[in-house]
Write a protein that holds these residues in place. Structure first.
Motif, PDB file in Angstrom:
ATOM      1  N   LEU A   8      27.800 118.105 105.620  1.00 41.79           N
ATOM      2  CA  LEU A   8      28.449 118.409 104.344  1.00 41.79           C
ATOM      3  C   LEU A   8      27.745 119.559 103.638  1.00 41.79           C
ATOM      4  O   LEU A   8      26.527 119.689 103.708  1.00 41.79           O
ATOM      5  CB  LEU A   8      28.431 117.175 103.441  1.00 41.79           C
ATOM      6  CG  LEU A   8      29.181 115.950 103.959  1.00 41.79           C
ATOM      7  CD1 LEU A   8      28.977 114.776 103.019  1.00 41.79           C
ATOM      8  CD2 LEU A   8      30.651 116.257 104.130  1.00 41.79           C
ATOM      9  N   LYS A   9      28.515 120.344 102.917  1.00 44.63           N
ATOM     10  CA  LYS A   9      27.973 121.439 102.121  1.00 44.63           C
ATOM     11  C   LYS A   9      27.375 120.935 100.814  1.00 44.63           C
ATOM     12  O   LYS A   9      26.526 121.589 100.225  1.00 44.63           O
ATOM     13  CB  LYS A   9      29.070 122.460 101.805  1.00 44.63           C
ATOM     14  CG  LYS A   9      29.617 123.148 103.020  1.00 44.63           C
ATOM     15  CD  LYS A   9      30.756 124.075 102.650  1.00 44.63           C
ATOM     16  CE  LYS A   9      31.347 124.714 103.901  1.00 44.63           C
ATOM     17  NZ  LYS A   9      32.502 125.558 103.590  1.00 44.63           N
ATOM     18  N   ASN A  10      27.857 119.774 100.353  1.00 49.33           N
ATOM     19  CA  ASN A  10      27.484 119.272  99.029  1.00 49.33           C
ATOM     20  C   ASN A  10      27.290 117.747  99.011  1.00 49.33           C
ATOM     21  O   ASN A  10      27.891 117.066  98.178  1.00 49.33           O
ATOM     22  CB  ASN A  10      28.557 119.680  98.024  1.00 49.33           C
ATOM     23  CG  ASN A  10      29.943 119.218  98.451  1.00 49.33           C
ATOM     24  OD1 ASN A  10      30.141 118.714  99.559  1.00 49.33           O
ATOM     25  ND2 ASN A  10      30.905 119.367  97.576  1.00 49.33           N
ATOM     26  N   ASN A  62      34.300 121.078 101.728  1.00 46.49           N
ATOM     27  CA  ASN A  62      33.759 121.004 103.076  1.00 46.49           C
ATOM     28  C   ASN A  62      34.772 121.401 104.146  1.00 46.49           C
ATOM     29  O   ASN A  62      34.487 121.299 105.342  1.00 46.49           O
ATOM     30  CB  ASN A  62      33.242 119.586 103.344  1.00 46.49           C
ATOM     31  CG  ASN A  62      32.073 119.260 102.452  1.00 46.49           C
ATOM     32  OD1 ASN A  62      30.966 119.699 102.703  1.00 46.49           O
ATOM     33  ND2 ASN A  62      32.321 118.534 101.373  1.00 46.49           N
TER      34      ASN A  62
END
Length: 139
Positions: A8-10, A62
């Protein structure tokens, strides 16, 4: 701990939003003296996502989106949602705000009752998974 099959990016933002939803659920059921059904949609990530634009946006960050803002790779999206749903349920069980009542038989007001589903109740409010099984009335 959030574990997903995709990177995941976040993840921190998603974790924070899911935890906030769980805490909000706790405040609502505590005030209303209610139970949550684990298999009836009361603890359902799909419903939580549809009611929370910030969570929708955080999840969508994402993925690649089409011109309408829809996720292109639906299979990967669905796999992520399954992973997040497991984590979401785990938050309810481990956050320390709820008592967990597995399905089974319980003694309530002198009678044996069957709960066919797993339930959650605000911590120390219920002694069994039934709306009339309030601790304050049993003391």
């Amino acid at each position: 701990m959030l574990k997903t099959n995709m990177k995941l990016k976040n993840p921190e933002i998603i974790q924070e939003l899911l935890r906030a939803i769980v805490e909000e659920s706790y405040n609502e059921v505590k005030e209303e003296k209610m139970l949550l059904c684990m298999e009836c949609g009361d603890v359902d990530l799909y419903i939580a996502i549809s009611n929370n634009e910030r969570l929708q946006e955080a999840i969508n960050k994402n993925f690649e989106l089409d011109e309408f803002g829809e996720v292109i790779d639906r299979n990967s999206y669905n796999e992520l949602i399954e992973d997040l749903h497991e984590y979401y349920i785990d938050i309810f069980r481990t956050i320390g705000l709820f008592d967990y009542f597995p399905s089974g038989y319980y003694q309530v007001k002198g009678e044996t009752r069957l709960s066919e589903t797993d339930m959650l109740g605000p911590k120390k409010m219920f002694y069994a998974p039934f709306e009339d099984a309030l601790v304050s009335e049993n003391e």
